[in-house]
Design a protein around this motif. Structure first.
Motif, PDB file in Angstrom:
ATOM      1  N   SER A   1       0.831  -1.206   0.000  1.00 54.39           N
ATOM      2  CA  SER A   1       0.000   0.000   0.000  1.00 54.39           C
ATOM      3  C   SER A   1       0.865   1.255   0.000  1.00 54.39           C
ATOM      4  N   TRP A   2       1.929   1.210   0.790  1.00 55.64           N
ATOM      5  CA  TRP A   2       2.850   2.342   0.821  1.00 55.64           C
ATOM      6  C   TRP A   2       3.478   2.576  -0.552  1.00 55.64           C
ATOM      7  N   ARG A   3       3.879   1.486  -1.198  1.00 49.10           N
ATOM      8  CA  ARG A   3       4.484   1.582  -2.540  1.00 49.10           C
ATOM      9  C   ARG A   3       3.498   2.144  -3.560  1.00 49.10           C
ATOM     10  N   ARG A   4       2.218   1.890  -3.347  1.00 45.10           N
ATOM     11  CA  ARG A   4       1.192   2.385  -4.271  1.00 45.10           C
ATOM     12  C   ARG A   4       0.724   3.789  -3.924  1.00 45.10           C
ATOM     13  N   GLY A   5       1.269   4.371  -2.881  1.00 43.05           N
ATOM     14  CA  GLY A   5       0.974   5.760  -2.560  1.00 43.05           C
ATOM     15  C   GLY A   5      -0.262   5.978  -1.705  1.00 43.05           C
ATOM     16  N   ALA A   6      -0.594   5.012  -0.858  1.00 45.94           N
ATOM     17  CA  ALA A   6      -1.750   5.169   0.023  1.00 45.94           C
ATOM     18  C   ALA A   6      -1.505   6.307   1.012  1.00 45.94           C
ATOM     19  N   LYS A   7      -2.574   6.941   1.452  1.00 42.65           N
ATOM     20  CA  LYS A   7      -2.466   8.031   2.419  1.00 42.65           C
ATOM     21  C   LYS A   7      -1.904   7.514   3.738  1.00 42.65           C
ATOM     22  N   ALA A   8      -1.271   8.411   4.472  1.00 43.09           N
ATOM     23  CA  ALA A   8      -0.623   8.040   5.731  1.00 43.09           C
ATOM     24  C   ALA A   8      -1.615   7.479   6.740  1.00 43.09           C
TER      25      ALA A   8
END
Length: 110
Positions: A13-20
């Protein structure tokens, strides 16, 4: 070990740019399941009911389809979880302090 493996969805999810806030909620799901899952019997039941990986996968899909959707709900979840953790720590400490102040008297030999 399973807690570490569960963070793969959070990493994706982080790699896909999910919100913090979504990433923090996903991490909280994994940490909650890992912490409570370590309790014998009750942890097994919690693991069956909670299913952090499924919850995180749904959060990943939601973030992909509607970026930033339900962030208020994510913040509310995190606030309730934080309050529960604080209560779980503060209540036993308050009871211990109360017991120490009311019931214990120390008698020293003469």
């Amino acid at each position: 070990m399973t807690g570490i493996a569960s963070f793969l969805i959070v990493f994706a999810s982080w790699r896909r740019g999910a919100k913090a806030v979504t990433l923090v909620r996903m991490a909280a799901n994994v940490l909650l399941e890992t912490a409570i899952g370590s309790v014998p019997v009750a942890g097994d039941v919690f693991h069956i009911v909670w299913k952090a990986n499924r919850r995180n996968y749904r959060l990943l899909l939601r973030e992909r389809e509607e970026p930033g959707a339900n962030t208020r709900r994510d913040w509310m979840f995190l606030a309730v979880l934080l309050l529960a953790v604080l209560a779980a720590v503060a209540i036993p400490i308050a009871i211990l302090i109360w017991l120490l102040r009311t019931n214990i008297t120390i008698h020293f030999p003469a």
